[in-house]
Design a protein around this motif. Sequence first.
Motif, PDB file in Angstrom:
ATOM      1  N   HIS A 269      14.791  43.821  -2.104  1.00 24.99           N
ATOM      2  CA  HIS A 269      15.039  42.965  -3.262  1.00 24.99           C
ATOM      3  C   HIS A 269      16.171  41.971  -2.996  1.00 24.99           C
ATOM      4  CE1 HIS A 269      12.462  45.986  -5.020  1.00 24.99           C
ATOM      5  NE2 HIS A 269      12.218  45.121  -5.972  1.00 24.99           N
ATOM      6  N   ARG A 270      17.181  42.392  -2.262  1.00 23.33           N
ATOM      7  CA  ARG A 270      18.243  41.463  -1.873  1.00 23.33           C
ATOM      8  C   ARG A 270      17.661  40.309  -1.059  1.00 23.33           C
ATOM      9  NH1 ARG A 270      22.006  46.569  -0.168  1.00 23.33           N
ATOM     10  NH2 ARG A 270      23.297  46.651  -2.054  1.00 23.33           N
ATOM     11  N   ARG A 271      16.806  40.641  -0.120  1.00 22.22           N
ATOM     12  CA  ARG A 271      16.186  39.626   0.738  1.00 22.22           C
ATOM     13  C   ARG A 271      15.299  38.696  -0.085  1.00 22.22           C
ATOM     14  NH1 ARG A 271      15.291  42.676   4.571  1.00 22.22           N
ATOM     15  NH2 ARG A 271      13.414  43.649   3.774  1.00 22.22           N
ATOM     16  N   ALA A 272      14.535  39.249  -1.031  1.00 22.35           N
ATOM     17  CA  ALA A 272      13.654  38.414  -1.857  1.00 22.35           C
ATOM     18  C   ALA A 272      14.463  37.412  -2.681  1.00 22.35           C
ATOM     19  CB  ALA A 272      12.795  39.293  -2.764  1.00 22.35           C
ATOM     20  N   LEU A 273      15.579  37.852  -3.249  1.00 21.07           N
ATOM     21  CA  LEU A 273      16.414  36.918  -4.012  1.00 21.07           C
ATOM     22  C   LEU A 273      17.014  35.862  -3.095  1.00 21.07           C
ATOM     23  CD1 LEU A 273      18.019  39.315  -6.581  1.00 21.07           C
ATOM     24  CD2 LEU A 273      16.675  37.280  -7.097  1.00 21.07           C
ATOM     25  N   HIS A 274      17.536  36.280  -1.969  1.00 19.05           N
ATOM     26  CA  HIS A 274      18.091  35.338  -0.994  1.00 19.05           C
ATOM     27  C   HIS A 274      17.026  34.304  -0.608  1.00 19.05           C
ATOM     28  CE1 HIS A 274      18.945  33.997   3.138  1.00 19.05           C
ATOM     29  NE2 HIS A 274      20.219  34.092   2.783  1.00 19.05           N
ATOM     30  N   ASP A 275      15.819  34.768  -0.339  1.00 18.10           N
ATOM     31  CA  ASP A 275      14.760  33.900   0.176  1.00 18.10           C
ATOM     32  C   ASP A 275      14.072  33.056  -0.897  1.00 18.10           C
ATOM     33  OD1 ASP A 275      15.407  35.029   2.601  1.00 18.10           O
ATOM     34  OD2 ASP A 275      13.546  36.185   2.786  1.00 18.10           O
ATOM     35  N   CYS A 276      14.337  33.315  -2.177  1.00 20.40           N
ATOM     36  CA  CYS A 276      13.700  32.507  -3.222  1.00 20.40           C
ATOM     37  C   CYS A 276      14.143  31.046  -3.139  1.00 20.40           C
ATOM     38  CB  CYS A 276      13.954  33.089  -4.613  1.00 20.40           C
ATOM     39  SG  CYS A 276      15.589  32.755  -5.322  1.00 20.40           S
ATOM     40  N   LEU A 277      15.203  30.791  -2.414  1.00 23.76           N
ATOM     41  CA  LEU A 277      15.713  29.420  -2.261  1.00 23.76           C
ATOM     42  C   LEU A 277      15.146  28.707  -1.031  1.00 23.76           C
ATOM     43  CD1 LEU A 277      19.430  30.217  -3.141  1.00 23.76           C
ATOM     44  CD2 LEU A 277      17.701  29.198  -4.651  1.00 23.76           C
ATOM     45  N   ASP A 278      14.324  29.396  -0.250  1.00 25.42           N
ATOM     46  CA  ASP A 278      13.758  28.791   0.959  1.00 25.42           C
ATOM     47  C   ASP A 278      13.052  27.482   0.648  1.00 25.42           C
ATOM     48  OD1 ASP A 278      14.629  30.901   2.509  1.00 25.42           O
ATOM     49  OD2 ASP A 278      12.632  31.747   2.865  1.00 25.42           O
TER      50      ASP A 278
ATOM     51  N   GLU B 102      18.372  20.890  -3.237  1.00 24.88           N
ATOM     52  CA  GLU B 102      19.489  21.298  -4.103  1.00 24.88           C
ATOM     53  C   GLU B 102      19.119  21.085  -5.574  1.00 24.88           C
ATOM     54  OE1 GLU B 102      22.290  22.854  -3.195  1.00 24.88           O
ATOM     55  OE2 GLU B 102      21.873  22.729  -1.044  1.00 24.88           O
ATOM     56  N   GLU B 103      18.446  19.995  -5.861  1.00 24.83           N
ATOM     57  CA  GLU B 103      18.049  19.706  -7.250  1.00 24.83           C
ATOM     58  C   GLU B 103      17.066  20.752  -7.749  1.00 24.83           C
ATOM     59  OE1 GLU B 103      15.676  18.675 -10.502  1.00 24.83           O
ATOM     60  OE2 GLU B 103      14.820  18.490  -8.482  1.00 24.83           O
ATOM     61  N   GLU B 104      16.089  21.109  -6.931  1.00 22.67           N
ATOM     62  CA  GLU B 104      15.103  22.118  -7.344  1.00 22.67           C
ATOM     63  C   GLU B 104      15.773  23.471  -7.591  1.00 22.67           C
ATOM     64  OE1 GLU B 104      11.008  20.609  -5.142  1.00 22.67           O
ATOM     65  OE2 GLU B 104      12.524  21.710  -3.974  1.00 22.67           O
ATOM     66  N   ALA B 105      16.713  23.834  -6.743  1.00 20.13           N
ATOM     67  CA  ALA B 105      17.391  25.121  -6.884  1.00 20.13           C
ATOM     68  C   ALA B 105      18.218  25.184  -8.168  1.00 20.13           C
ATOM     69  CB  ALA B 105      18.284  25.380  -5.673  1.00 20.13           C
ATOM     70  N   ARG B 106      18.682  24.032  -8.648  1.00 22.47           N
ATOM     71  CA  ARG B 106      19.504  23.954  -9.855  1.00 22.47           C
ATOM     72  C   ARG B 106      18.686  23.649 -11.119  1.00 22.47           C
ATOM     73  NH1 ARG B 106      24.860  22.750  -9.823  1.00 22.47           N
ATOM     74  NH2 ARG B 106      25.913  23.052  -7.842  1.00 22.47           N
ATOM     75  N   ARG B 107      17.436  23.365 -10.968  1.00 20.23           N
ATOM     76  CA  ARG B 107      16.621  22.914 -12.103  1.00 20.23           C
ATOM     77  C   ARG B 107      16.517  23.994 -13.174  1.00 20.23           C
ATOM     78  NH1 ARG B 107      11.165  20.632 -10.232  1.00 20.23           N
ATOM     79  NH2 ARG B 107      12.590  19.119  -9.318  1.00 20.23           N
TER      80      ARG B 107
ATOM     81  N   ALA C 231      20.642  29.487 -19.165  1.00 16.08           N
ATOM     82  CA  ALA C 231      21.258  28.858 -17.985  1.00 16.08           C
ATOM     83  C   ALA C 231      20.627  29.342 -16.682  1.00 16.08           C
ATOM     84  CB  ALA C 231      22.752  29.129 -17.983  1.00 16.08           C
ATOM     85  N   THR C 232      19.535  30.081 -16.762  1.00 15.72           N
ATOM     86  CA  THR C 232      18.913  30.670 -15.575  1.00 15.72           C
ATOM     87  C   THR C 232      18.250  29.602 -14.712  1.00 15.72           C
ATOM     88  OG1 THR C 232      18.508  32.675 -16.847  1.00 15.72           O
ATOM     89  CG2 THR C 232      17.340  32.463 -14.764  1.00 15.72           C
ATOM     90  N   THR C 233      18.692  29.534 -13.475  1.00 16.36           N
ATOM     91  CA  THR C 233      18.086  28.688 -12.448  1.00 16.36           C
ATOM     92  C   THR C 233      17.923  29.560 -11.207  1.00 16.36           C
ATOM     93  OG1 THR C 233      20.207  28.002 -11.509  1.00 16.36           O
ATOM     94  CG2 THR C 233      19.319  26.645 -13.325  1.00 16.36           C
ATOM     95  N   LEU C 234      17.174  29.083 -10.248  1.00 13.18           N
ATOM     96  CA  LEU C 234      17.031  29.870  -9.017  1.00 13.18           C
ATOM     97  C   LEU C 234      18.377  30.054  -8.323  1.00 13.18           C
ATOM     98  CD1 LEU C 234      13.623  28.490  -7.755  1.00 13.18           C
ATOM     99  CD2 LEU C 234      14.136  30.873  -8.292  1.00 13.18           C
ATOM    100  N   LEU C 235      19.148  28.996  -8.213  1.00 13.54           N
ATOM    101  CA  LEU C 235      20.449  29.110  -7.570  1.00 13.54           C
ATOM    102  C   LEU C 235      21.369  30.010  -8.402  1.00 13.54           C
ATOM    103  CD1 LEU C 235      22.000  28.117  -5.066  1.00 13.54           C
ATOM    104  CD2 LEU C 235      22.855  26.223  -6.466  1.00 13.54           C
ATOM    105  N   GLY C 236      21.293  29.892  -9.718  1.00 12.91           N
ATOM    106  CA  GLY C 236      22.080  30.738 -10.601  1.00 12.91           C
ATOM    107  C   GLY C 236      21.701  32.207 -10.497  1.00 12.91           C
ATOM    108  N   LEU C 237      20.413  32.490 -10.284  1.00 10.91           N
ATOM    109  CA  LEU C 237      19.985  33.885 -10.116  1.00 10.91           C
ATOM    110  C   LEU C 237      20.611  34.510  -8.878  1.00 10.91           C
ATOM    111  CD1 LEU C 237      16.186  33.884 -11.038  1.00 10.91           C
ATOM    112  CD2 LEU C 237      17.965  35.326 -12.054  1.00 10.91           C
TER     113      LEU C 237
ATOM    114  N   ASP D  29      10.488  34.738  -9.048  1.00  7.09           N
ATOM    115  CA  ASP D  29       9.085  34.438  -8.731  1.00  7.09           C
ATOM    116  C   ASP D  29       8.521  33.398  -9.691  1.00  7.09           C
ATOM    117  OD1 ASP D  29       8.974  36.209  -6.596  1.00  7.09           O
ATOM    118  OD2 ASP D  29       7.966  37.797  -7.727  1.00  7.09           O
ATOM    119  N   VAL D  30       8.769  33.604 -10.972  1.00  6.18           N
ATOM    120  CA  VAL D  30       8.229  32.685 -11.981  1.00  6.18           C
ATOM    121  C   VAL D  30       8.894  31.315 -11.872  1.00  6.18           C
ATOM    122  CG1 VAL D  30       8.041  32.254 -14.462  1.00  6.18           C
ATOM    123  CG2 VAL D  30       7.542  34.525 -13.550  1.00  6.18           C
ATOM    124  N   LEU D  31      10.213  31.287 -11.775  1.00  4.56           N
ATOM    125  CA  LEU D  31      10.907  30.004 -11.667  1.00  4.56           C
ATOM    126  C   LEU D  31      10.497  29.248 -10.407  1.00  4.56           C
ATOM    127  CD1 LEU D  31      14.496  30.921 -12.886  1.00  4.56           C
ATOM    128  CD2 LEU D  31      12.735  29.626 -14.114  1.00  4.56           C
ATOM    129  N   ARG D  32      10.377  29.963  -9.297  1.00  5.43           N
ATOM    130  CA  ARG D  32       9.970  29.295  -8.047  1.00  5.43           C
ATOM    131  C   ARG D  32       8.560  28.723  -8.177  1.00  5.43           C
ATOM    132  NH1 ARG D  32      11.355  28.740  -2.688  1.00  5.43           N
ATOM    133  NH2 ARG D  32       9.576  28.678  -1.306  1.00  5.43           N
TER     134      ARG D  32
END
Length: 170
Positions: free
Chosen positions: A27-36, A40-45, A51-57, A155-158
């Motif tokens: 699960h640590r790896r999955a969260l880390h890799d969700c930003l692959d 930068e804009e997409e990760a913050r969208r 306030a939940t964003t991929l980078l924020g997660l 998963d959903v946000l990505r």
Amino acid sequence: MTERSSHDPESFAAPLRDQLELFLDDHRRALHDCLDDLTEEEARRRLVPSATTLLGLVKHAAFVEQVWFDEAITARSRAEIGCPADPDESFRLGDDDTIESVRADYRRTCAASRAAAAGLGIDDEVTGNRRGPLPLRWVYLHALRELAQHCGHADVLRELVLAAREPGPT
């Protein structure tokens, strides 16, 4: 992130602690890799009202690690650890937060979590949580539950972020 996996056949009969650590690392790896492969804009969208964003997660996941594997184990305060006092605050991004900086912090935090728990037995009690003494087993299970929940959010946000890249129907 570590490459061990709960899907490896040798893990199926491993001791409970080893299995819990493998699932945590998955699960640590999955969260880390969700930003692959995100910008930068997409990760913050922001795609939801919170306030939940991929980078924020991923930033929040580092907070989760600090609360459960530093505060709970060492009994240091959140101020001493350098993490937010409030979980909602842990999702907030600063101007200096980038995919690489948040990922690097998360990798360091996960490594520190592994090190903090390494000398403890699965049934040893930790005393730094507001609930009082808890066995390390409970901490592992709680952290796993929280990381799994956030993997689902990611998963959903990505999926939404990647779908926005595709042209609409013609």
